[in-house]
Design a protein around this motif. Structure first.
Motif, PDB file in Angstrom:
ATOM      1  N   GLY A  11       0.824  -1.215   0.000  1.00  0.00           N
ATOM      2  CA  GLY A  11       0.000   0.000   0.000  1.00  0.00           C
ATOM      3  C   GLY A  11       0.853   1.257   0.000  1.00  0.00           C
ATOM      4  N   LYS A  12       0.200   2.387  -0.115  1.00  0.00           N
ATOM      5  CA  LYS A  12       0.938   3.666  -0.180  1.00  0.00           C
ATOM      6  C   LYS A  12       1.688   3.925   1.125  1.00  0.00           C
ATOM      7  N   MET A  13       1.042   3.649   2.261  1.00  0.00           N
ATOM      8  CA  MET A  13       1.717   3.894   3.542  1.00  0.00           C
ATOM      9  C   MET A  13       2.806   2.846   3.780  1.00  0.00           C
ATOM     10  N   GLY A  14       2.572   1.629   3.312  1.00  0.00           N
ATOM     11  CA  GLY A  14       3.598   0.592   3.427  1.00  0.00           C
ATOM     12  C   GLY A  14       4.848   0.970   2.641  1.00  0.00           C
ATOM     13  N   GLY A  30       0.740  -8.835   3.631  1.00  0.00           N
ATOM     14  CA  GLY A  30      -0.436  -8.098   3.172  1.00  0.00           C
ATOM     15  C   GLY A  30      -1.534  -9.084   2.819  1.00  0.00           C
ATOM     16  N   ARG A  31      -2.666  -8.538   2.416  1.00  0.00           N
ATOM     17  CA  ARG A  31      -3.826  -9.391   2.161  1.00  0.00           C
ATOM     18  C   ARG A  31      -3.774 -10.042   0.791  1.00  0.00           C
ATOM     19  N   SER A  32      -3.043  -9.412  -0.151  1.00  0.00           N
ATOM     20  CA  SER A  32      -2.964  -9.953  -1.511  1.00  0.00           C
ATOM     21  C   SER A  32      -1.678  -9.468  -2.168  1.00  0.00           C
ATOM     22  N   GLY A  33      -1.376 -10.044  -3.318  1.00  0.00           N
ATOM     23  CA  GLY A  33      -0.245  -9.565  -4.105  1.00  0.00           C
ATOM     24  C   GLY A  33       1.065 -10.249  -3.747  1.00  0.00           C
ATOM     25  N   VAL A  39      -1.690 -12.097   5.049  1.00  0.00           N
ATOM     26  CA  VAL A  39      -2.348 -11.967   6.348  1.00  0.00           C
ATOM     27  C   VAL A  39      -3.568 -11.073   6.190  1.00  0.00           C
ATOM     28  N   ASP A  40      -4.606 -11.416   6.957  1.00  0.00           N
ATOM     29  CA  ASP A  40      -5.782 -10.562   7.051  1.00  0.00           C
ATOM     30  C   ASP A  40      -5.836 -10.083   8.496  1.00  0.00           C
ATOM     31  N   ILE A  41      -5.614  -8.783   8.718  1.00  0.00           N
ATOM     32  CA  ILE A  41      -5.495  -8.306  10.109  1.00  0.00           C
ATOM     33  C   ILE A  41      -6.833  -8.328  10.840  1.00  0.00           C
ATOM     34  N   THR A  42      -7.930  -8.589  10.141  1.00  0.00           N
ATOM     35  CA  THR A  42      -9.233  -8.686  10.817  1.00  0.00           C
ATOM     36  C   THR A  42      -9.513 -10.115  11.289  1.00  0.00           C
ATOM     37  N   ASN A  62       2.764  -1.975  11.233  1.00  0.00           N
ATOM     38  CA  ASN A  62       1.492  -2.151  10.521  1.00  0.00           C
ATOM     39  C   ASN A  62       1.080  -0.843   9.858  1.00  0.00           C
ATOM     40  N   THR A  63       0.760  -0.931   8.575  1.00  0.00           N
ATOM     41  CA  THR A  63       0.277   0.250   7.846  1.00  0.00           C
ATOM     42  C   THR A  63      -1.118   0.010   7.274  1.00  0.00           C
ATOM     43  N   VAL A  64      -1.798  -1.033   7.795  1.00  0.00           N
ATOM     44  CA  VAL A  64      -3.144  -1.354   7.303  1.00  0.00           C
ATOM     45  C   VAL A  64      -4.192  -0.803   8.256  1.00  0.00           C
ATOM     46  N   GLY A  65      -5.247  -0.245   7.706  1.00  0.00           N
ATOM     47  CA  GLY A  65      -6.393   0.181   8.512  1.00  0.00           C
ATOM     48  C   GLY A  65      -7.479   0.653   7.578  1.00  0.00           C
ATOM     49  N   TYR A  66      -8.318  -0.301   7.156  1.00  0.00           N
ATOM     50  CA  TYR A  66      -9.358   0.047   6.183  1.00  0.00           C
ATOM     51  C   TYR A  66     -10.428   0.917   6.859  1.00  0.00           C
ATOM     52  N   SER A  86     -11.028  -3.255  11.439  1.00  0.00           N
ATOM     53  CA  SER A  86      -9.750  -3.162  10.720  1.00  0.00           C
ATOM     54  C   SER A  86      -8.824  -2.169  11.414  1.00  0.00           C
ATOM     55  N   LYS A  87      -9.177  -0.883  11.338  1.00  0.00           N
ATOM     56  CA  LYS A  87      -8.221   0.133  11.820  1.00  0.00           C
ATOM     57  C   LYS A  87      -8.018   0.088  13.328  1.00  0.00           C
ATOM     58  N   MET A  88      -9.056  -0.297  14.079  1.00  0.00           N
ATOM     59  CA  MET A  88      -8.885  -0.342  15.531  1.00  0.00           C
ATOM     60  C   MET A  88      -8.558  -1.756  16.036  1.00  0.00           C
ATOM     61  N   VAL A 157      -1.742  13.608   4.906  1.00  0.00           N
ATOM     62  CA  VAL A 157      -1.851  12.896   3.629  1.00  0.00           C
ATOM     63  C   VAL A 157      -0.492  12.876   2.899  1.00  0.00           C
ATOM     64  N   LEU A 158      -0.237  11.752   2.238  1.00  0.00           N
ATOM     65  CA  LEU A 158       0.991  11.593   1.458  1.00  0.00           C
ATOM     66  C   LEU A 158       0.875  12.296   0.104  1.00  0.00           C
ATOM     67  N   ILE A 159       1.988  12.819  -0.361  1.00  0.00           N
ATOM     68  CA  ILE A 159       2.021  13.347  -1.741  1.00  0.00           C
ATOM     69  C   ILE A 159       1.582  12.244  -2.709  1.00  0.00           C
TER      70      ILE A 159
HETATM   71  N1  LIG Z   1      -2.367   7.420   2.205  1.00  0.00           N
HETATM   72  C1  LIG Z   1      -2.269   8.475   3.036  1.00  0.00           C
HETATM   73  O1  LIG Z   1      -1.985   9.622   2.635  1.00  0.00           O
HETATM   74  C2  LIG Z   1      -2.513   8.271   4.507  1.00  0.00           C
HETATM   75  C3  LIG Z   1      -2.246   9.326   5.401  1.00  0.00           C
HETATM   76  C4  LIG Z   1      -2.466   9.123   6.760  1.00  0.00           C
HETATM   77  C5  LIG Z   1      -2.921   7.897   7.217  1.00  0.00           C
HETATM   78  N2  LIG Z   1      -3.184   6.891   6.313  1.00  0.00           N
HETATM   79  C6  LIG Z   1      -3.676   5.616   6.811  1.00  0.00           C
HETATM   80  O2  LIG Z   1      -2.819   4.588   6.399  1.00  0.00           O
HETATM   81  C7  LIG Z   1      -3.557   3.384   6.246  1.00  0.00           C
HETATM   82  C8  LIG Z   1      -3.197   2.761   4.894  1.00  0.00           C
HETATM   83  O3  LIG Z   1      -3.494   3.680   3.884  1.00  0.00           O
HETATM   84  P1  LIG Z   1      -2.887   3.523   2.410  1.00  0.00           P
HETATM   85  O4  LIG Z   1      -3.034   4.836   1.755  1.00  0.00           O
HETATM   86  O5  LIG Z   1      -1.558   2.866   2.456  1.00  0.00           O
HETATM   87  O6  LIG Z   1      -3.955   2.500   1.755  1.00  0.00           O
HETATM   88  P2  LIG Z   1      -3.732   1.606   0.450  1.00  0.00           P
HETATM   89  O7  LIG Z   1      -2.737   2.220  -0.461  1.00  0.00           O
HETATM   90  O8  LIG Z   1      -5.120   1.319  -0.041  1.00  0.00           O
HETATM   91  O9  LIG Z   1      -3.096   0.254   1.016  1.00  0.00           O
HETATM   92  C9  LIG Z   1      -3.751  -0.518   1.962  1.00  0.00           C
HETATM   93  C10 LIG Z   1      -3.112  -1.881   1.969  1.00  0.00           C
HETATM   94  O10 LIG Z   1      -3.680  -2.612   3.057  1.00  0.00           O
HETATM   95  C11 LIG Z   1      -4.073  -3.890   2.582  1.00  0.00           C
HETATM   96  N3  LIG Z   1      -5.189  -4.368   3.411  1.00  0.00           N
HETATM   97  C12 LIG Z   1      -6.449  -3.884   3.473  1.00  0.00           C
HETATM   98  N4  LIG Z   1      -7.170  -4.576   4.368  1.00  0.00           N
HETATM   99  C13 LIG Z   1      -6.341  -5.513   4.874  1.00  0.00           C
HETATM  100  C14 LIG Z   1      -6.486  -6.533   5.839  1.00  0.00           C
HETATM  101  N5  LIG Z   1      -7.673  -6.758   6.457  1.00  0.00           N
HETATM  102  N6  LIG Z   1      -5.435  -7.318   6.138  1.00  0.00           N
HETATM  103  C15 LIG Z   1      -4.247  -7.126   5.519  1.00  0.00           C
HETATM  104  N7  LIG Z   1      -4.038  -6.182   4.587  1.00  0.00           N
HETATM  105  C16 LIG Z   1      -5.070  -5.386   4.270  1.00  0.00           C
HETATM  106  C17 LIG Z   1      -4.482  -3.663   1.159  1.00  0.00           C
HETATM  107  O11 LIG Z   1      -4.493  -4.900   0.494  1.00  0.00           O
HETATM  108  P3  LIG Z   1      -5.465  -5.163  -0.776  1.00  0.00           P
HETATM  109  O12 LIG Z   1      -4.755  -4.560  -1.940  1.00  0.00           O
HETATM  110  O13 LIG Z   1      -5.568  -6.641  -0.839  1.00  0.00           O
HETATM  111  O14 LIG Z   1      -6.776  -4.481  -0.467  1.00  0.00           O
HETATM  112  C18 LIG Z   1      -3.398  -2.686   0.707  1.00  0.00           C
HETATM  113  O15 LIG Z   1      -2.215  -3.368   0.332  1.00  0.00           O
HETATM  114  C19 LIG Z   1      -5.042   3.753   6.396  1.00  0.00           C
HETATM  115  O16 LIG Z   1      -5.495   3.429   7.681  1.00  0.00           O
HETATM  116  C20 LIG Z   1      -5.019   5.257   6.216  1.00  0.00           C
HETATM  117  O17 LIG Z   1      -6.077   5.901   6.921  1.00  0.00           O
HETATM  118  C21 LIG Z   1      -2.979   7.042   4.982  1.00  0.00           C
END
Ligand SMILES: NC(=O)c1ccc[n+]([C@@H]2O[C@H](COP(=O)([O-])OP(=O)(O)OC[C@H]3O[C@@H](n4cnc5c(N)ncnc54)[C@H](OP(=O)(O)O)[C@@H]3O)[C@@H](O)[C@H]2O)c1
Length: 201
Positions: A11-14, A30-33, A39-42, A62-66, A86-88, A157-159
């Protein structure tokens, strides 16, 4: 060199976290890929399986939190529960279960997000669970056994995500994944614990 499990690595945060982990052995999850472990964190069984398959590790990031995004007046209990599980609870369970497996003196680093201190429309579930995770980390740090540390990165938010969220966030200045990666690095390589590492412009 530490062995670090990075959950949500694709993911972007990962990817942002990864920029700060160059000195270490990183095991991606991660959940896929294309990751080292699925792993499914839920799902508690899935979390146990991840830790058992990895064996020895010094840190979990951990950078996951749907999160579900909707107007508060329209949010259903299901949408709330999806976000909470998920997130909590997903993140709390990673720590609750992970503290049985992680090495002495290891560290957990979780993810929250700036919206609990700078709210925007439609993001009440994200804001609420981010606030819960910030509080969880500050308080549970006092209870961690075996010198295990725990911190949370609370970034704006990330660029790299501005094209997705920018329209929802007028007046916000995005930050680079590299800068956010420094906060993850500080959590893993420093000696701090119980801290909310805010990364804002
Ligand atoms: N992006 C930002 O700018 C930003 C800023 C501040 C905070 N955050 C927080 O950072 C977190 C991640 O955001 P992101 O932008 O990185 O999202 P993202 O790019 O959509 O990536 C999320 C990743 O988490 C995986 N995932 C989702 N549910 C999962 C589960 N139950 N178990 C394991 N993996 C799971 C997804 O896998 P799949 O591809 O299989 O769905 C995906 O690889 C969120 O909580 C968000 O609020 C993000």
């Amino acid at each position: 060199m530490k062995t670090i499990i990075l959950i949500g690595a694709l993911g972007k945060m990962g990817q942002a976290a990864l920029t700060g982990l160059g000195n270490h052995k990183v095991i991606t999850a991660g959940r896929s890929g294309d990751v080292d472990h699925l792993v499914d964190i839920t799902n508690e069984d899935s979390i146990h399986a991840l830790y058992e398959h990895v064996g020895h590790f010094d840190a979990v990031i951990n950078t996951v939190g749907y999160c579900e995004y909707a107007d508060f007046t329209q949010m259903t209990q299901e949408q709330w529960m999806t976000t909470i599980m998920s997130k909590m609870m997903g993140q709390i369970n990673l720590v609750r279960i992970g503290q049985q497996y992680i090495a002495d003196g290891g560290s957990f680093t979780l993810i929250s997000g700036i919206l609990n201190t700078k709210p925007i429309p439609y993001a009440i579930a994200d804001a609420t669970t981010s606030g819960a995770i910030d509080t969880f980390v500050k308080c549970v740090a006092l209870e961690m056994p075996r010198n295990i540390r725990i911190n949370v990165v609370n970034p704006t938010v990330l660029i790299e995500a501005w094209d997705v969220y920018g329209d929802m966030m007028p007046g916000f200045e995005p930050v680079s994944g590299k800068l956010v990666g420094k906060a993850f690095e500080r959590s893993v390589d420093g000696f701090i614990t119980g801290e909310v590492l805010i990364v804002d412009a």
